[in-house]
Enzyme design. Sequence first.
Site, PDB file in Angstrom:
ATOM      1  N   HIS A   1      23.397  81.880 -11.107  1.00 22.22           N
ATOM      2  CA  HIS A   1      23.269  82.255  -9.698  1.00 22.22           C
ATOM      3  C   HIS A   1      21.944  81.692  -9.180  1.00 22.22           C
ATOM      4  O   HIS A   1      20.961  81.667  -9.921  1.00 22.22           O
ATOM      5  CB  HIS A   1      23.187  83.789  -9.542  1.00 22.22           C
ATOM      6  CG  HIS A   1      24.486  84.512  -9.449  1.00 22.22           C
ATOM      7  ND1 HIS A   1      24.650  85.790  -9.958  1.00 22.22           N
ATOM      8  CD2 HIS A   1      25.669  84.182  -8.866  1.00 22.22           C
ATOM      9  CE1 HIS A   1      25.890  86.206  -9.706  1.00 22.22           C
ATOM     10  NE2 HIS A   1      26.535  85.255  -9.052  1.00 22.22           N
TER      11      HIS A   1
ATOM     12  N   CYS B   1      18.973  91.027  -8.754  1.00 23.44           N
ATOM     13  CA  CYS B   1      20.418  91.286  -8.884  1.00 23.44           C
ATOM     14  C   CYS B   1      20.767  92.719  -8.500  1.00 23.44           C
ATOM     15  O   CYS B   1      21.864  92.986  -8.017  1.00 23.44           O
ATOM     16  CB  CYS B   1      20.880  91.049 -10.313  1.00 23.44           C
ATOM     17  SG  CYS B   1      20.653  89.384 -10.883  1.00 23.44           S
TER      18      CYS B   1
HETATM   19  N1  ARG Z   1      27.050  90.336 -15.142  1.00 22.89           N
HETATM   20  C1  ARG Z   1      26.867  89.928 -13.787  1.00 22.89           C
HETATM   21  C2  ARG Z   1      27.609  88.624 -13.545  1.00 22.89           C
HETATM   22  O1  ARG Z   1      27.592  87.796 -14.410  1.00 22.89           O
HETATM   23  C3  ARG Z   1      25.423  89.767 -13.460  1.00 22.89           C
HETATM   24  C4  ARG Z   1      25.162  89.502 -12.028  1.00 22.89           C
HETATM   25  C5  ARG Z   1      23.722  89.328 -11.728  1.00 22.89           C
HETATM   26  N2  ARG Z   1      23.472  89.270 -10.352  1.00 22.89           N
HETATM   27  C6  ARG Z   1      22.740  88.348  -9.718  1.00 22.89           C
HETATM   28  N3  ARG Z   1      22.495  88.523  -8.472  1.00 22.89           N
HETATM   29  N4  ARG Z   1      22.346  87.272 -10.325  1.00 22.89           N
HETATM   30  O2  ARG Z   1      28.221  88.420 -12.525  1.00 22.89           O
END
Ligand code: ARG
Length: 276
Positions: A173, A269
């Site tokens: 991300h 996150c």
């Molecule tokens: N386990 C989640 C995923 O892989 C983690 C998300 C983390 N969020 C973020 N904004 N990077 O989607």
Amino acid sequence: MRPTPRESSPRRYLMCPPAHFTVTYSINPWMDPTKPVDLPLALAQWEDLRDRYLSLGHTVELLDPDPALPDMVFAANGATVVGGRVLGARFAHPERTAEADAHLAWFRRNGWAEEDLWIPEHVNEGEGDFAVTASWILAGTGFRSSPLSHGEAQEFFGRPVIGLELVDPRYYHLDTALCVLDEAGDEIMYYPGAFSPGSRAVLARLFPGALLATEEDAAALGLNAVSDGRHVLLPQTATGLLAPLRARGFEPVGMDLGELLKGGGSVKCCTQELRP
Ligand code: ARG
């Protein structure tokens, strides 16, 4: 010479307690379902983050956790709010699909008008891949959000969207590789190694004075940080960022979100910003 301290501005955040957080599937390289999660510890770490926002004068709104959605604690992914308008999310993985509706329902219940909500056509994982500065919306792609979501966001918000290609699966991300430190001043920090050569060149052109993170601090998820313009809340193990942040007049605040790191997330996150 000591830098002049920055000014913070009061923020409104949306968070979701990790009441049902576990790692039972793996959709990013940080997630290992064989590694147990200490749930009481995860809750305590999350509460520390929430309490820290409150003590800094920010408002924290809460989303009800759903037992069927273990990643819901990562509230940043559920929508993007700019100028009071809400671009809904559309998740790349079926395990998280239902989170998008939970977020939309929250906005509807909390006074947002239907004309200020947009149900997206293309995959976008909210603020996981959208970062907002005064001049631009920076938008990640490569692992989760579709490049087509960038045009959709530009049309909806009426702001220029700059597409950036992520190339390292650990930084799946945008918010794992880049953090806006001061929106008004278009100031960011990022880890160049997470981006394609072209995107790196774009970042260097738009943000010549950016704070560049080392591989070590990026690997501690140090860029998954939240700034209120003065305080920068970041994972405490990203110690290499402390001095350069202070040199720029920011006040870094190290947080321990070690349990949530097992899901591939940290400070940012867990935090969706509701921009008025
Ligand atoms: N386990 C989640 C995923 O892989 C983690 C998300 C983390 N969020 C973020 N904004 N990077 O989607």
